[in-house]
Design a protein around this motif. Structure first.
Motif, PDB file in Angstrom:
ATOM      1  N   PRO A 250       0.784  -1.240   0.000  1.00 16.88           N
ATOM      2  CA  PRO A 250       0.000   0.000   0.000  1.00 16.88           C
ATOM      3  C   PRO A 250       0.810   1.282   0.000  1.00 16.88           C
ATOM      4  N   GLU A 251       2.039   1.257   0.535  1.00 18.28           N
ATOM      5  CA  GLU A 251       2.849   2.468   0.610  1.00 18.28           C
ATOM      6  C   GLU A 251       3.954   2.417  -0.432  1.00 18.28           C
ATOM      7  N   ARG A 252       4.084   3.522  -1.203  1.00 15.21           N
ATOM      8  CA  ARG A 252       5.033   3.574  -2.312  1.00 15.21           C
ATOM      9  C   ARG A 252       5.592   4.987  -2.452  1.00 15.21           C
ATOM     10  N   ILE A 253       6.627   5.104  -3.259  1.00 23.96           N
ATOM     11  CA  ILE A 253       7.212   6.385  -3.631  1.00 23.96           C
ATOM     12  C   ILE A 253       7.229   6.436  -5.146  1.00 23.96           C
ATOM     13  N   THR A 254       6.820   7.555  -5.723  1.00 22.16           N
ATOM     14  CA  THR A 254       6.770   7.623  -7.182  1.00 22.16           C
ATOM     15  C   THR A 254       7.225   8.978  -7.698  1.00 22.16           C
ATOM     16  N   MET A 255       7.898   8.953  -8.851  1.00 17.70           N
ATOM     17  CA  MET A 255       8.149  10.186  -9.584  1.00 17.70           C
ATOM     18  C   MET A 255       6.826  10.696 -10.148  1.00 17.70           C
ATOM     19  N   THR A 256       6.757  11.990 -10.378  1.00 21.72           N
ATOM     20  CA  THR A 256       5.555  12.599 -10.934  1.00 21.72           C
ATOM     21  C   THR A 256       5.668  12.734 -12.459  1.00 21.72           C
ATOM     22  N   ARG A 257       4.576  13.103 -13.080  1.00 20.10           N
ATOM     23  CA  ARG A 257       4.547  13.228 -14.540  1.00 20.10           C
ATOM     24  C   ARG A 257       5.593  14.206 -15.083  1.00 20.10           C
ATOM     25  N   PRO A 258       5.836  15.363 -14.464  1.00 22.15           N
ATOM     26  CA  PRO A 258       6.853  16.259 -15.020  1.00 22.15           C
ATOM     27  C   PRO A 258       8.226  15.604 -15.135  1.00 22.15           C
ATOM     28  N   VAL A 259       8.589  14.776 -14.166  1.00 20.93           N
ATOM     29  CA  VAL A 259       9.888  14.108 -14.210  1.00 20.93           C
ATOM     30  C   VAL A 259       9.909  13.066 -15.325  1.00 20.93           C
ATOM     31  N   ILE A 260       8.887  12.249 -15.387  1.00 21.53           N
ATOM     32  CA  ILE A 260       8.812  11.223 -16.425  1.00 21.53           C
ATOM     33  C   ILE A 260       8.819  11.864 -17.807  1.00 21.53           C
ATOM     34  N   ASN A 261       8.050  12.911 -17.982  1.00 29.72           N
ATOM     35  CA  ASN A 261       7.899  13.519 -19.303  1.00 29.72           C
ATOM     36  C   ASN A 261       9.030  14.466 -19.679  1.00 29.72           C
ATOM     37  N   SER A 262       9.974  14.669 -18.776  1.00 25.27           N
ATOM     38  CA  SER A 262      11.193  15.391 -19.134  1.00 25.27           C
ATOM     39  C   SER A 262      12.228  14.457 -19.751  1.00 25.27           C
ATOM     40  N   SER A 263      11.956  13.173 -19.745  1.00 23.22           N
ATOM     41  CA  SER A 263      12.885  12.193 -20.311  1.00 23.22           C
ATOM     42  C   SER A 263      13.013  12.398 -21.816  1.00 23.22           C
ATOM     43  N   LYS A 264      14.210  12.138 -22.313  1.00 23.67           N
ATOM     44  CA  LYS A 264      14.394  12.210 -23.760  1.00 23.67           C
ATOM     45  C   LYS A 264      13.585  11.121 -24.455  1.00 23.67           C
ATOM     46  N   ARG A 265      13.615   9.937 -23.877  1.00 22.38           N
ATOM     47  CA  ARG A 265      12.896   8.811 -24.463  1.00 22.38           C
ATOM     48  C   ARG A 265      12.119   8.094 -23.364  1.00 22.38           C
ATOM     49  N   VAL A 266      10.856   7.905 -23.582  1.00 28.29           N
ATOM     50  CA  VAL A 266      10.038   7.077 -22.705  1.00 28.29           C
ATOM     51  C   VAL A 266       9.755   5.775 -23.448  1.00 28.29           C
ATOM     52  N   TRP A 267      10.179   4.675 -22.843  1.00 30.19           N
ATOM     53  CA  TRP A 267       9.966   3.348 -23.421  1.00 30.19           C
ATOM     54  C   TRP A 267       9.033   2.577 -22.501  1.00 30.19           C
ATOM     55  N   LEU A 268       7.838   2.318 -22.967  1.00 28.45           N
ATOM     56  CA  LEU A 268       6.860   1.544 -22.213  1.00 28.45           C
ATOM     57  C   LEU A 268       6.909   0.109 -22.729  1.00 28.45           C
ATOM     58  N   VAL A 269       7.168  -0.835 -21.834  1.00 28.68           N
ATOM     59  CA  VAL A 269       7.355  -2.232 -22.207  1.00 28.68           C
ATOM     60  C   VAL A 269       6.260  -3.057 -21.544  1.00 28.68           C
ATOM     61  N   LEU A 270       5.432  -3.721 -22.345  1.00 32.87           N
ATOM     62  CA  LEU A 270       4.306  -4.455 -21.787  1.00 32.87           C
ATOM     63  C   LEU A 270       3.955  -5.662 -22.631  1.00 32.87           C
ATOM     64  N   ALA A 271       3.461  -6.687 -21.955  1.00 35.97           N
ATOM     65  CA  ALA A 271       3.141  -7.946 -22.626  1.00 35.97           C
ATOM     66  C   ALA A 271       1.882  -8.543 -22.015  1.00 35.97           C
ATOM     67  N   GLY A 272       1.142  -9.273 -22.840  1.00 34.40           N
ATOM     68  CA  GLY A 272      -0.015 -10.005 -22.347  1.00 34.40           C
ATOM     69  C   GLY A 272      -1.335  -9.419 -22.794  1.00 34.40           C
ATOM     70  N   ALA A 273      -2.299 -10.299 -23.008  1.00 34.90           N
ATOM     71  CA  ALA A 273      -3.615  -9.878 -23.466  1.00 34.90           C
ATOM     72  C   ALA A 273      -4.321  -8.985 -22.461  1.00 34.90           C
ATOM     73  N   ASP A 274      -3.965  -9.116 -21.173  1.00 37.94           N
ATOM     74  CA  ASP A 274      -4.615  -8.288 -20.154  1.00 37.94           C
ATOM     75  C   ASP A 274      -4.194  -6.826 -20.242  1.00 37.94           C
ATOM     76  N   LYS A 275      -3.169  -6.518 -21.042  1.00 37.33           N
ATOM     77  CA  LYS A 275      -2.718  -5.132 -21.215  1.00 37.33           C
ATOM     78  C   LYS A 275      -3.291  -4.492 -22.492  1.00 37.33           C
ATOM     79  N   ALA A 276      -3.984  -5.273 -23.317  1.00 36.80           N
ATOM     80  CA  ALA A 276      -4.413  -4.785 -24.632  1.00 36.80           C
ATOM     81  C   ALA A 276      -5.355  -3.593 -24.517  1.00 36.80           C
ATOM     82  N   ALA A 277      -6.310  -3.658 -23.603  1.00 41.98           N
ATOM     83  CA  ALA A 277      -7.276  -2.562 -23.482  1.00 41.98           C
ATOM     84  C   ALA A 277      -6.585  -1.286 -23.025  1.00 41.98           C
ATOM     85  N   ALA A 278      -5.702  -1.386 -22.033  1.00 44.00           N
ATOM     86  CA  ALA A 278      -4.977  -0.206 -21.541  1.00 44.00           C
ATOM     87  C   ALA A 278      -4.126   0.401 -22.641  1.00 44.00           C
TER      88      ALA A 278
END
Length: 259
Positions: A186-214
């Motif tokens: 339940p408890e986590r630490i996360t970067m926010t969208r400004p940090v993620i979107n300041s990246s030169k390249r965002v690579w999203l890696v995902l597999a499986g039929a359960d990810k198709a809708a997302a």
């Protein structure tokens, strides 16, 4: 927020194993190029099965042994607030799959504090923001990651930015604490969208039929508040590396057959 983000593209592999083997050499090539230019490389890692599989594939690649890892810094877009070394921690997974086999200074591996470090969740988030601020980039008080790896949950979440929660809307901080996460722990630490979107390249890696809708919603321009993966954008390139099962709802015009 940076303007003029790159168009989203999709690279499809046959299955999860082929997907990992496809992403790993691209990752090593990107790091090599950055170092050959005489620059430091900052990489943001992710957890999950595909995150570990990509790193394991990179470890098996002979090119990894030829890279000067002293010029590379590793970070995590999110971490579970559990004790150091706990099986749930993303940094443990990355160390076992890849980092422990590298000749890299320990100070180049930027892990968050653990719940057993004596700091509370909010203090741990603040400490990670302060660590990021030691390497400010052109876009803010944090590095501009050469590659920011992200996984995508079946609900469309990235890092620990979950749908329809306040954390996805925060833009005035680099790192935030997450409580009562819809996915354990339940408890986590996360970067926010400004940090993620300041990246030169965002690579999203995902597999499986359960990810198709997302994936389909993210590519269709859904609201990032409801589908956080839709709001992940690199300044130079935004690439979804997926397997065939996850690609069921990908529009043909977004498939990149050359990259």
């Amino acid at each position: 927020m940076p303007e003029g983000w790159a168009e989203k593209r999709v690279i499809i592999s046959s299955d999860p194993a082929a997907l990992a083997e496809s992403v790993a050499p691209r990752f090593l090539s990107r790091v090599s190029k950055r170092i050959d230019e005489g620059k430091l490389a900052h990489i943001s890692l992710t957890g999950g099965s595909m995150g570990a599989a990509v790193l394991a594939a990179a470890a098996r690649n002979p090119r990894a042994a030829r890279i000067d890892w002293s010029r590379v810094h590793f970070w995590w877009s999110d971490e579970r607030f559990v004790p150091l070394g706990h099986a749930d921690r993303n940094d443990r997974q990355a160390r076992e799959a890849f980092l422990d086999g590298l000749e890299i200074p320990e100070e180049n591996i930027h892990a968050t504090l653990g719940s057993d470090d004596g700091a509370g969740l909010d203090d741990a988030a603040t400490a990670y923001a302060e660590e990021l601020a030691r390497f400010p980039g052109a876009e803010g008080a944090w590095p501009s990651f050469d590659v920011c790896f992200l996984g995508v949950g079946p609900d469309g979440h990235i890092a620990s930015l979950f749908p329809d929660r306040s954390e996805i809307q925060i833009t005035d901080r680099a790192v935030v604490a997450v409580r009562d996460s819809p996915k354990p722990p339940p408890e986590r630490i996360t970067m926010t969208r400004p940090v993620i979107n300041s990246s030169k390249r965002v690579w999203l890696v995902l597999a499986g039929a359960d990810k198709a809708a997302a994936l389909g919603l993210a590519l269709a321009g859904a609201s990032y508040a409801s589908v956080p993966a839709a709001g992940a954008k690199g300044r130079k390139r935004t690439t979804f590396f997926v397997d065939q099962a996850a690609a069921a709802q990908v529009p043909p015009d977004l498939i990149d057959r050359e990259y």
